[in-house]
Design a protein around this motif. Sequence first.
Motif, PDB file in Angstrom:
ATOM      1  N   SER A 233       0.823  -1.213   0.000  1.00  0.00           N
ATOM      2  CA  SER A 233       0.000   0.000   0.000  1.00  0.00           C
ATOM      3  C   SER A 233       0.854   1.258   0.000  1.00  0.00           C
ATOM      4  N   GLY A 234       2.144   1.134   0.342  1.00  0.00           N
ATOM      5  CA  GLY A 234       3.042   2.276   0.371  1.00  0.00           C
ATOM      6  C   GLY A 234       4.430   1.858   0.816  1.00  0.00           C
ATOM      7  N   THR A 235       5.238   2.841   1.197  1.00  0.00           N
ATOM      8  CA  THR A 235       6.617   2.576   1.628  1.00  0.00           C
ATOM      9  C   THR A 235       6.919   3.255   2.955  1.00  0.00           C
ATOM     10  N   LEU A 236       5.895   3.530   3.730  1.00  0.00           N
ATOM     11  CA  LEU A 236       6.076   4.318   4.949  1.00  0.00           C
ATOM     12  C   LEU A 236       6.958   3.621   5.975  1.00  0.00           C
ATOM     13  N   ILE A 237       6.776   2.306   6.164  1.00  0.00           N
ATOM     14  CA  ILE A 237       7.464   1.568   7.222  1.00  0.00           C
ATOM     15  C   ILE A 237       8.445   0.589   6.579  1.00  0.00           C
ATOM     16  N   PRO A 238       9.749   0.773   6.762  1.00  0.00           N
ATOM     17  CA  PRO A 238      10.730  -0.130   6.151  1.00  0.00           C
ATOM     18  C   PRO A 238      10.499  -1.581   6.569  1.00  0.00           C
ATOM     19  N   GLY A 239      10.482  -2.467   5.589  1.00  0.00           N
ATOM     20  CA  GLY A 239      10.294  -3.885   5.858  1.00  0.00           C
ATOM     21  C   GLY A 239       8.850  -4.312   5.952  1.00  0.00           C
ATOM     22  N   HIS A 240       7.936  -3.361   6.040  1.00  0.00           N
ATOM     23  CA  HIS A 240       6.516  -3.684   6.183  1.00  0.00           C
ATOM     24  C   HIS A 240       5.674  -3.156   5.030  1.00  0.00           C
ATOM     25  N   GLY A 241       6.161  -2.136   4.335  1.00  0.00           N
ATOM     26  CA  GLY A 241       5.371  -1.521   3.281  1.00  0.00           C
ATOM     27  C   GLY A 241       4.717  -0.245   3.783  1.00  0.00           C
ATOM     28  N   GLY A 242       3.446  -0.104   3.491  1.00  0.00           N
ATOM     29  CA  GLY A 242       2.719   1.082   3.905  1.00  0.00           C
ATOM     30  C   GLY A 242       2.048   0.917   5.253  1.00  0.00           C
ATOM     31  N   LEU A 243       1.400   1.992   5.701  1.00  0.00           N
ATOM     32  CA  LEU A 243       0.676   1.939   6.972  1.00  0.00           C
ATOM     33  C   LEU A 243      -0.430   0.892   6.928  1.00  0.00           C
ATOM     34  N   LEU A 244      -1.191   0.854   5.837  1.00  0.00           N
ATOM     35  CA  LEU A 244      -2.292  -0.112   5.748  1.00  0.00           C
ATOM     36  C   LEU A 244      -1.787  -1.551   5.766  1.00  0.00           C
ATOM     37  N   ASP A 245      -0.582  -1.776   5.239  1.00  0.00           N
ATOM     38  CA  ASP A 245      -0.002  -3.114   5.316  1.00  0.00           C
ATOM     39  C   ASP A 245       0.255  -3.526   6.761  1.00  0.00           C
ATOM     40  N   ARG A 246       0.497  -2.561   7.640  1.00  0.00           N
ATOM     41  CA  ARG A 246       0.820  -2.854   9.026  1.00  0.00           C
ATOM     42  C   ARG A 246      -0.412  -2.902   9.914  1.00  0.00           C
ATOM     43  N   ILE A 247      -1.468  -2.157   9.551  1.00  0.00           N
ATOM     44  CA  ILE A 247      -2.635  -2.084  10.440  1.00  0.00           C
ATOM     45  C   ILE A 247      -3.859  -2.762   9.847  1.00  0.00           C
ATOM     46  N   ASP A 248      -3.699  -3.521   8.749  1.00  0.00           N
ATOM     47  CA  ASP A 248      -4.876  -4.125   8.126  1.00  0.00           C
ATOM     48  C   ASP A 248      -5.623  -5.053   9.086  1.00  0.00           C
ATOM     49  N   SER A 249      -4.888  -5.850   9.864  1.00  0.00           N
ATOM     50  CA  SER A 249      -5.538  -6.733  10.841  1.00  0.00           C
ATOM     51  C   SER A 249      -6.138  -5.931  11.997  1.00  0.00           C
ATOM     52  N   VAL A 250      -5.459  -4.867  12.390  1.00  0.00           N
ATOM     53  CA  VAL A 250      -5.930  -4.021  13.493  1.00  0.00           C
ATOM     54  C   VAL A 250      -7.260  -3.369  13.151  1.00  0.00           C
ATOM     55  N   LEU A 251      -7.419  -2.965  11.897  1.00  0.00           N
ATOM     56  CA  LEU A 251      -8.656  -2.295  11.480  1.00  0.00           C
ATOM     57  C   LEU A 251      -9.877  -3.177  11.711  1.00  0.00           C
ATOM     58  N   PHE A 252      -9.735  -4.474  11.480  1.00  0.00           N
ATOM     59  CA  PHE A 252     -10.861  -5.391  11.671  1.00  0.00           C
ATOM     60  C   PHE A 252     -10.986  -5.810  13.134  1.00  0.00           C
ATOM     61  N   ALA A 253      -9.869  -5.911  13.828  1.00  0.00           N
ATOM     62  CA  ALA A 253      -9.900  -6.393  15.212  1.00  0.00           C
ATOM     63  C   ALA A 253     -10.481  -5.360  16.170  1.00  0.00           C
ATOM     64  N   GLY A 254     -10.233  -4.074  15.919  1.00  0.00           N
ATOM     65  CA  GLY A 254     -10.699  -3.030  16.830  1.00  0.00           C
ATOM     66  C   GLY A 254     -12.202  -3.058  17.077  1.00  0.00           C
ATOM     67  N   PRO A 255     -13.024  -3.036  16.018  1.00  0.00           N
ATOM     68  CA  PRO A 255     -14.471  -3.108  16.243  1.00  0.00           C
ATOM     69  C   PRO A 255     -14.899  -4.385  16.946  1.00  0.00           C
ATOM     70  N   LEU A 256     -14.300  -5.531  16.589  1.00  0.00           N
ATOM     71  CA  LEU A 256     -14.687  -6.784  17.237  1.00  0.00           C
ATOM     72  C   LEU A 256     -14.441  -6.712  18.748  1.00  0.00           C
ATOM     73  N   VAL A 257     -13.261  -6.238  19.147  1.00  0.00           N
ATOM     74  CA  VAL A 257     -12.943  -6.153  20.574  1.00  0.00           C
ATOM     75  C   VAL A 257     -13.867  -5.158  21.265  1.00  0.00           C
ATOM     76  N   TYR A 258     -14.081  -4.009  20.646  1.00  0.00           N
ATOM     77  CA  TYR A 258     -14.921  -2.989  21.291  1.00  0.00           C
ATOM     78  C   TYR A 258     -16.330  -3.501  21.512  1.00  0.00           C
ATOM     79  N   TYR A 259     -16.945  -4.115  20.508  1.00  0.00           N
ATOM     80  CA  TYR A 259     -18.327  -4.564  20.660  1.00  0.00           C
ATOM     81  C   TYR A 259     -18.424  -5.803  21.574  1.00  0.00           C
ATOM     82  N   TYR A 260     -17.369  -6.579  21.618  1.00  0.00           N
ATOM     83  CA  TYR A 260     -17.349  -7.691  22.585  1.00  0.00           C
ATOM     84  C   TYR A 260     -17.332  -7.125  24.006  1.00  0.00           C
ATOM     85  N   ILE A 261     -16.495  -6.132  24.240  1.00  0.00           N
ATOM     86  CA  ILE A 261     -16.455  -5.488  25.572  1.00  0.00           C
ATOM     87  C   ILE A 261     -17.834  -4.964  25.950  1.00  0.00           C
ATOM     88  N   TRP A 262     -18.487  -4.312  24.987  1.00  0.00           N
ATOM     89  CA  TRP A 262     -19.803  -3.735  25.241  1.00  0.00           C
ATOM     90  C   TRP A 262     -20.839  -4.830  25.502  1.00  0.00           C
TER      91      TRP A 262
END
Length: 267
Positions: A233-262
């Motif tokens: 997705s980019g070259t922002l983070i050396p060895g990882h690619g772009g930001l979205l390459d690093r947080i793609d799993s986090v984007l989906f996990a955040g809502p799941l954890v939040y609504y589970y807590i609720w």
Amino acid sequence: MHWKRWFSGLIIAPCLILFILLAPPWLFLLLILSLTVLGLREFYAMSLPAVGQKERMIGLLLGLLLPLTIYPRDLRWFIAGLAFLLLFLLILALFQPEEFLVRVDKVSKHLLGLFYVSFLLAHFVLMRKLEGGRVWVLFTLVVVYFGDTTAFYVGRAWGQKKLAPKISPSKTVEGGLGAVGGSIAGALGFKFLFFPQLPFWHALALALGVGVIGQCGDLGESLIKRSANVKDSGTLIPGHGGLLDRIDSVLFAGPLVYYYIWAAGLG
């Protein structure tokens, strides 16, 4: 490439942990806003490369709207933000010079980017405002990245059966199972060391959920990259690619954890 992944992680991880632990809510909101802008820039570069700078800037400003309107406790601000976002994009499309199909395609991709990056990231603003929100944010990140790291090494060592070859040829079923195992290890380790009040079965359930949905997030971003015919997705983070390459799993996990807590009454 391999050492760059570890070097980047060893620099970013301690800084991020200290920030989450020490930053007040408003400063954490600024972090989410910054990540939103960076993530949307990468999304537009992949999915809407032909749009002009002015239209791209409008999209970035609209992306800030969702975390900002979700920050107050009054839900009406957020609903108003959603309504404004949709109406603005549709009205803007009425006065564009392109063919009708192109206009609708652009609006659809704008909305996908705004919901994929801005809306999903905004859940961390909600999570941070919970009682014990700092710990919940750290818990989510630990579970995700333990799973990602384990998937990477298990997949390299033993991966044979492809998980989704047309979307991500390097992903394997064995790596996916490793991700779930890594998420469980991360969740239980974090629970016993830093979060003893979290019931064991809730930690386990969250680990299983994050281990699965995190891989869906990874594949979801791969789908977007395949549609744009790009490797990273980019070259922002050396060895990882772009930001979205690093947080793609986090984007989906955040809502799941939040609504589970609720739903479980944990926060």
